[in-house]
Design a protein around this motif. Structure first.
Motif, PDB file in Angstrom:
ATOM      1  N   GLU A 231      27.475  25.403  42.031  1.00 60.48           N
ATOM      2  CA  GLU A 231      27.667  26.838  41.817  1.00 60.48           C
ATOM      3  C   GLU A 231      27.221  27.664  43.034  1.00 60.48           C
ATOM      4  N   LYS A 235      29.675  30.175  45.092  1.00 61.57           N
ATOM      5  CA  LYS A 235      29.307  31.573  45.375  1.00 61.57           C
ATOM      6  C   LYS A 235      29.299  31.832  46.882  1.00 61.57           C
ATOM      7  N   LEU A 324      38.623  32.460  42.452  1.00 61.21           N
ATOM      8  CA  LEU A 324      37.342  32.334  41.738  1.00 61.21           C
ATOM      9  C   LEU A 324      37.532  31.490  40.475  1.00 61.21           C
ATOM     10  N   TYR A 328      35.961  27.499  39.557  1.00 62.41           N
ATOM     11  CA  TYR A 328      35.224  27.085  38.360  1.00 62.41           C
ATOM     12  C   TYR A 328      36.037  26.154  37.471  1.00 62.41           C
ATOM     13  N   ALA A 390      30.342  35.155  36.412  1.00 60.14           N
ATOM     14  CA  ALA A 390      31.616  34.767  37.037  1.00 60.14           C
ATOM     15  C   ALA A 390      32.781  35.327  36.224  1.00 60.14           C
ATOM     16  N   PHE A 416      27.424  38.774  40.135  1.00 61.34           N
ATOM     17  CA  PHE A 416      27.781  37.386  40.424  1.00 61.34           C
ATOM     18  C   PHE A 416      26.993  36.874  41.633  1.00 61.34           C
TER      19      PHE A 416
END
Ligand SMILES: Nc1ncnc2c1ncn2[C@@H]1O[C@H](COP(=O)(O)OP(=O)(O)OP(=O)(O)O)[C@@H](O)[C@H]1O
Length: 716
Positions: A231, A235, A324, A328, A390, A416
């Motif tokens: 993660e 980011k 984005l 994920y 997110a 975020f």
């Protein structure tokens, strides 16, 4: 279109040029000494199309003399050009290069074919010589360019050389390239790829753009087997992407093709936005119409799919929201195969636009695409397993209303990036083996070759992908140009085409180009809404999208917006299928025709898969309609009137759109069923053909050729 590649100059001329060049270069460094447009003794005449005042084309004459009496000052000259739409924010328009500037550029060593049309782009730079680079490997293949890894022998470092060839040297192609260069030169940010120089060939009419070398791209990294982004890493990439975007937007540039393969990453974890081939300058008031036919399909915002011609930074923010989600989810979140299906996927995930939106936006295709029943927004529930911060950022970036998407700065300030885990430092990221989209494609090819026997299993394994299974390929451009380009290719052979064979338009099952290496399985689902069928439901447990290396392991994401394995593989190439059969070329032509009729200008259609887009676009546009040229955002923009001509050639084909988005869902359902049946039939034939070919190969017989396959389909 006339060529610009002039005859080689005489030895005397060469000598003079060399002399002037040495004078010019005294003390000059690359990119450090601006060349100014100076007045000449010669009188220059400019044809002026003054469409800005009243839309009428007037002819004007601007005289420039060096004797001072009627001299137009350089800045005034720039203002005039700007007013006339020849240049917008430094973006060259119709490539009118003052003779004096052209002369100086030639004297500085630039070939005349470039100096005469792309003066604005190269002004102030000196050309690099080809022999100051050692070409190493080919590392990338774009639609209109090849990219090589090379060593810069002067600075002793690795660079990427992007070679753009201007096949027939049509001026418009060169101008287009010039726009990319001008834009790249305007940008200066750690998260934007840096254009370090240019190498121009005098004789061969090709141009090399010299870039800093980047080892990876996001798509390639994501497709590394067993690679999983953490993660903080996701980011970190997002932060860099948004920082780069913010810089673009603050300099008045829209990228218009944000996607994983255009996000290059170096060995230090630094992400840089690359490929400004579709980028443009924009004005804050969105008063200049732009083409809606930009951005790779999976990352294209709804307003562009609906034909918006006045838009701004929000288009890039939508693509960023898709990236984005993809980081994920471990795979593209809205992998549509056609513009219609793309819109449908968007509406299913993000909800259909409000009444207010339809009224406010006055979009071109709103009547055709307005759903009968509104769709509810389901972003939150679809991505309920993603971290809330997110999802909230996605929620903003994937707003249907462009105005609600905010700005890159706003996204950078969102929770975020401020809630734990925080973005990591790029230098702390793992070091990866070379991984580009092209490497992923090669791996896919290899896997397909090796797994020929096991292919069926791969498709039958249900929704889960094996860890070595190729990741969903990068998004297709999937634009309506494809259908036309396919038709064109049937009649004219393209030296750049890649061993492609197509069904004749009328005879083929949906005119399907079949990739023999990508056999298809019929869909297991039957009945119901076909567009729903296109989006099979599946849920993951355990690591998301195994083999993609994107997901946080142990998380369970469940969503029904993705393409299941059968369909996903189908979607790898069926953009073409669908472009042809769901929205027929003619149907699209009618769209464009209606745009033309309504006076809308088409700035530049999206690139084609198979042919040098600049060449093709501009050729197509300029051949018949040089006289209808108008200026759009600083570029020559030509109405696509010739598309009318094409439409006339295929009367009788009907317009087909997708089910629930249309007023006549029943009819569309039937059409989609038929579409599916044809795809399955084509798949069956391809499998049979492949099996037959395999058999004959095993028996040492020459491989039978099937004219229905594509060995290498561009997927970008
Ligand atoms: N600076 C660079 N360093 C390393 N590789 C690069 C660099 N620039 C481009 N590449 C590679 O070359 C490929 C093609 O480059 P680019 O996207 O600029 O060309 P293009 O013709 O505009 O491509 P497309 O048609 O896909 O938009 C990229 O996907 C990337 O893998």
């Amino acid at each position: 279109m006339g060529g610009v590649c002039g005859k080689p100059s005489s030895p005397v001329q060469n000598r003079r040029d060399r002399q002037k060049r040495s004078e010019f270069t005294k003390g000059a460094t690359v990119a450090s000494r601006p060349l100014r447009a100076v007045s000449t003794k010669r009188e220059e005449s400019f044809r002026v199309k003054d469409k800005l005042e009243n839309g009428d084309v007037k002819l004007g004459l601007i005289d420039r003399k060096s004797n001072g009496s009627r001299k137009v000052r350089d800045d005034h000259y720039e203002q005039i050009k700007e007013k006339l739409g020849l240049i917008v924010n430094g973006c060259p328009g119709n490539g009118v290069v003052p003779k004096a500037l052209e002369g100086q550029l030639i004297a500085a060593g630039w070939p005349s074919w470039l100096a005469s049309v792309a003066g604005e782009a190269i002004n102030g730079w000196l050309p690099r010589k080809g022999d100051t680079f050692e070409k190493l490997d080919k590392i990338g293949q774009g639609t209109y360019s090849s990219v090589y890894k090379a060593r810069d022998l002067i600075n002793n470092k690795l660079v990427a050389l992007k070679r753009v060839r201007f096949d027939n040297m049509d001026i418009e192609s060169v101008k287009f390239m010039a726009r990319e260069i001008v834009i790249l030169r305007k940008l200066d940010h750690p998260n934007i790829i840096k254009l370090e120089g240019l190498v121009a060939s005098r004789s061969s009419c090709s141009l090399y753009l010299v870039f800093e070398y980047m080892e990876h791209d996001l798509t390639g990294l994501a497709s590394l087997p067993d690679n999983k982004f953490t993660e903080p890493q996701m980011k970190c990439y997002m932060h860099q992407l948004l920082s780069g975007l913010d810089h673009c937007h603050s300099r008045g540039v829209l990228h218009r093709d944000i996607k994983g393969s255009n996000l290059l990453i170096d060995n230090n974890g630094i992400l840089k936005i690359a490929d400004f081939g579709l980028a443009t300058f924009f004005d804050l008031h969105q008063s200049v119409p732009l083409t809606s036919r930009v951005v790779t399909l999976w990352y294209r915002p709804p307003e562009l799919l609906l034909g918006a011609s006045h838009y701004g930074v929000a288009v890039d923010l939508w693509s960023t929201g898709c990236i984005l989600g993809e980081l994920y989810a471990g795979k593209p979140i809205m992998p549509g195969r056609t513009e219609v299906e793309q819109l449908h996927k968007i509406f299913k995930l993000c909800g259909s636009p409000s009444e207010n939106y339809w009224k406010k936006e006055k979009l071109h295709h709103s009547t055709a695409f307005k759903p009968v029943h509104p769709y509810r927004r389901r972003l939150g529930e679809t991505f309920k397993d993603f971290p809330p911060s997110a999802v909230r950022l996605m929620d903003t970036l994937l707003s249907i209303d462009p105005e609600l998407r905010g700005t890159a700065v706003g996204a950078l300030e969102s929770e975020f990036f401020t809630t734990k885990p925080l973005p990591c430092d790029p230098s702390s990221l793992p070091k990866y083996p070379p991984s580009k989209e092209i490497d992923a494609k090669l791996r896919d090819e290899e896997a397909r070759r090796q797994g020929a026997a096991g292919v069926k299993n791969q498709f039958d394994e249900g929704h889960m992908r094996g860890s070595k299974e190729p990741r969903a390929v990068p998004a297709p451009d999937a634009n309506a140009e494809l259908a036309r380009s396919m038709q064109r290719r049937q009649s004219s052979s393209n030296p750049k085409s890649r061993s492609e064979h197509f069904y004749p338009y009328k005879e083929a099952p949906c005119g399907v180009p079949i990739d023999q290496h990508k056999p298809l399985q019929p869909s297991k689902e039957k009945g119901g809404d076909h567009l729903e069928n296109h989006s099979e439901r599946f849920s993951h447990s355990g690591p998301l999208a195994p083999g993609f290396g994107w997901a946080k392991s142990g998380k369970k994401y469940d969503h029904d917006i993705s393409v299941g394995s059968n369909r996903a593989d189908l979607s790898k190439f069926s953009t073409l299928v669908a472009s042809r059969s769901v929205v027929t070329g003619d149907a699209r032509d009618r769209f464009v025709a209606s745009q033309v009729e309504s006076g809308r200008q088409v700035e530049r259609p999206v690139r084609l898969l198979d042919e040098h887009p600049r060449k093709q676009d501009w050729k197509r546009q300029t051949q018949n309609h040089a006289s209808s040229r108008q200026f759009d955002n600083g570029r020559a923009s030509i109405k696509e009137q010739n598309l009318h001509g094409h439409a006339h050639g295929h009367k009788g084909n009907t317009i087909h759109f997708s089910g629930p988005l249309l007023v006549q869902p029943n009819k569309v359902d039937q059409m989609l069923k038929e579409h599916d049946r044809r795809i399955q039939e084509a798949a069956r034939r391809a499998r049979l053909e492949k099996a037959r070919a395999g058999k004959s190969q095993a028996q040492g017989m020459p491989r039978t050729t099937n004219s229905f396959y594509v060995t290498s389909l561009g997927s970008r």
